[in-house]
Design a protein around this motif. Sequence first.
Motif, PDB file in Angstrom:
ATOM      1  N   GLU A 300       0.811  -1.235   0.000  1.00 27.38           N
ATOM      2  CA  GLU A 300       0.000   0.000   0.000  1.00 27.38           C
ATOM      3  C   GLU A 300       0.832   1.268   0.000  1.00 27.38           C
ATOM      4  O   GLU A 300       0.350   2.343   0.359  1.00 27.38           O
ATOM      5  CB  GLU A 300      -0.976   0.026   1.195  1.00 27.38           C
ATOM      6  N   VAL A 302       2.320   4.555  -1.142  1.00 30.80           N
ATOM      7  CA  VAL A 302       1.623   5.518  -1.999  1.00 30.80           C
ATOM      8  C   VAL A 302       2.435   6.023  -3.190  1.00 30.80           C
ATOM      9  O   VAL A 302       1.904   6.647  -4.080  1.00 30.80           O
ATOM     10  CB  VAL A 302       1.143   6.739  -1.176  1.00 30.80           C
ATOM     11  N   GLN A 315       7.505   0.194  -3.648  1.00 34.18           N
ATOM     12  CA  GLN A 315       6.107  -0.244  -3.576  1.00 34.18           C
ATOM     13  C   GLN A 315       6.005  -1.693  -4.061  1.00 34.18           C
ATOM     14  O   GLN A 315       6.963  -2.249  -4.615  1.00 34.18           O
ATOM     15  CB  GLN A 315       5.190   0.668  -4.390  1.00 34.18           C
ATOM     16  N   LYS A 770      -9.274   2.714  -3.902  1.00 37.53           N
ATOM     17  CA  LYS A 770      -7.871   2.569  -3.519  1.00 37.53           C
ATOM     18  C   LYS A 770      -6.971   3.046  -4.660  1.00 37.53           C
ATOM     19  O   LYS A 770      -5.976   3.733  -4.447  1.00 37.53           O
ATOM     20  CB  LYS A 770      -7.591   1.095  -3.229  1.00 37.53           C
ATOM     21  N   GLN A 774      -4.274   6.182  -4.833  1.00 38.60           N
ATOM     22  CA  GLN A 774      -2.867   5.988  -5.193  1.00 38.60           C
ATOM     23  C   GLN A 774      -2.403   7.006  -6.223  1.00 38.60           C
ATOM     24  O   GLN A 774      -1.209   7.214  -6.401  1.00 38.60           O
ATOM     25  CB  GLN A 774      -2.674   4.606  -5.826  1.00 38.60           C
TER      26      GLN A 774
END
Length: 815
Positions: A300, A302, A315, A770, A774
């Motif tokens: 998760e 960013v 990530q 979500k 992002q």
Amino acid sequence: MKKIILILILFSSIIKTQAQQDNPSADTAWEHIYRGSYPRINDLVHTKLVVSFDYNKSWMYGKEWVTLQPHFYDTDSLTLDAKGMEIKEIAVVKGKTKIPLKYSYDNMQLRITLDKTYKSREKYTVYLDYISKPDELKLKGSAAITEAKGLYFINPKGETNEHTEIWTQGETESNSAWFPTIDKPDQKTTQEISMTVPSKYVTLSNGLLVHQQKNADGTRTDDWKMDLPNSPYLFFMGVGDYVIVKDIYKKMDVDYYVEKEYAPVAKKIFGETPAMIGFFSKILGVPYVWPKYDQIVGREYVSGAMENTTATLHQDGAYQNARQLVDGNAWENDISHELFHHWFGDLVTTESWSNITLNESFANYSEYLWQQFRHGKDAADELNYNDMQGYLMSGSDDKDLVRFYYKNKEDLFDAVSYNKGGRILHMLRNYVGDSAFFKSLKEYLTLYKFKPAEAQQLRLAFEDVTGQDLNWFWNQWYYGSGQPSLDINYDYTNGKARVIVDQVQTTGKIFKLPVAIDVYSQAANKKRYKVWLKNKSDTFYFASLQKPSLINVDADKVLLAIKNDHKSAEEFEQQYQYAPNYLDRREALEYFAKNKLSALANGLNDKYSGLRLFTLENLDKGKGYTIPSVLNLIEQIAVKDPNKKVQAKAIGILAKLNNSKYRSLFEKYVTDSSYSVAGAALEGLAQLEPEQAYTLAKKYSNDALGKLGEVVSGIISKNASENDFNFLLDHFKNEPLSEDKIKSAIAFAQYLLKVKNTENVKKGVDEIMKLRNQIPEQYRGYIDPVFKQLFSKISDAKKAEGNTDLSNYIDGLLK
Ligand SMILES: [Zn+2]
């Protein structure tokens, strides 16, 4: 930091319909606020933190001893950034005693009155006892923020099957949400971080792990120490049940922190790191100075990746399984980018966000340098070209590279600071030459190591090495905006070849450009001329007994420019055959794709896989494969090209032909280790037997990522029932953030219209939300209308079905 730069022009048609009603009231006050370097009243010297975590509340308990000194002028006060904390105690440390200090706190900054006036360079230590509450952080009284929390608890209570983690993200000024500091890039401090965590977890921070101690309560305390000064935004903590895969550069530890499942492939993903450290140390002439280099993957996360000193965070796009890696390591450029920051960014740091290109242009350009070294100049030039397109399509013509006026500092992490900055370095390297380029970088790194710097200091290093005045270059490219748009024409009369270059950019600004022109007499015989473009129209004459077979303007293909090059088909054929660069050949192939499809097939034999792929894509678009000799070549590529993506594209073209003579080929390759190849083959089989397609897709759906996942989910969603929900959700979830994922969101939303199960619809819209979260803030204005439209469609459908609760839930997602 590696930001994900999206080219949202692809969505302009959807966006236009909505944009009018969402046009935010123009806020232009920022245009008059000059943002230079940050005043340095007190300087950080050393930061010592002792922290522990409350997984139930997502809090961090912190004790800090921060040592400072007045920068130059005497002072009796200290301002520290400290976002959204509960402050328990602030005192100045005098030997073994603490003297409480008076302070005021507005939830953003602590204004502390010191016990006396400290003289220039007189060190003092302030003690702070506090609680960091990142999930309750509110900026300026607005709603809780999802970005810029600094400290992230991922699945802290173990309520989902996601990996439980803690990690931090500082850039730009978010680390002051977990420790009070002067959160500016022109500050540097050494550090010690002592973390107490449940003993089942490992920890990662900057510098070296110097001590570990088991505690009676089932926790363990790890002490990390960094003896070299670095900026507060580069501080990092990571906690979780990671496997630590060990690697080494010379005698230095190079570790990869990954989830158990990825331990067997960790070296396939990160294993080039030691070679990169060696390569960058060598070309820069400045060794890697830090005591170790670790990389960790965060769920998760960013952003793309972050160069925390010696503790880079990636990530989860970095996670790739063995089959994905058969198609190539999609994360190689990110690894290079963050590592290079350990010279440009971590060692020498931008003094202000306005100068962020001093960090980011170099990290971006490192990707070119590494590609050239490891995969050859064609691969590097392809990256250069793609990054240039990324900038040109971003609509940033009016933004200076060094930008003293901006609305939000996060906006600076864009295609200008990164892509354009990298291309400018490439032009500079070409202009001064490799030897001067790298010598200048060495001088810059040596002079300003462990210090902040601004773009002028880079200029001075280049001027010192080359002995040339380079203000023209810096004024044009660093302190100016836009790029030239060139219209290039040729003619030949009476033993003279003429080249006319017009600068046709609408800004009216005229660029000064050193340009190489190669004049070819025949085949590969050529003579190079170096000229300057500096007028609205420049004309050059070259004596030549006969008409040159080719005149190649910008012969090194380095210009950051839009070009309209009026060459004939014959000249482009010469260019394809004899001019050496990737872009020479690509420009010719582009011309053939538009004007001479029969010549395009030459690209199928190109030595560089990227151009074979480009050729296949254009043959596909232009239906060039209908020419029998071309189809014959495609058939050969489909079985023997060494590059999986090229092979997959060839199979993909054959798949469209719906010809049963390819059945055995498709059957052979549908089980290929490459998802690209297998996906293309499945497409072929599905074409041949549409009524079997759904069953086939289900058969391969257990292990379907990349192209195979795309084909499988395409087939399944066409015939989708409620039962396919989990597969389609997972497929959407696993897709990395890109323009393609936004397209997938549109398709997935379409499928959700059919889903009746309330919980599933919620899961689905949450996953779309979500994705929306992002997307970096600077794109939201463009892209939110797309998401609003998707949500309102689903909401309307559910309302029509009588599910008002669900409809309200969806309406509440993106108000
Ligand atoms: Zn970066």
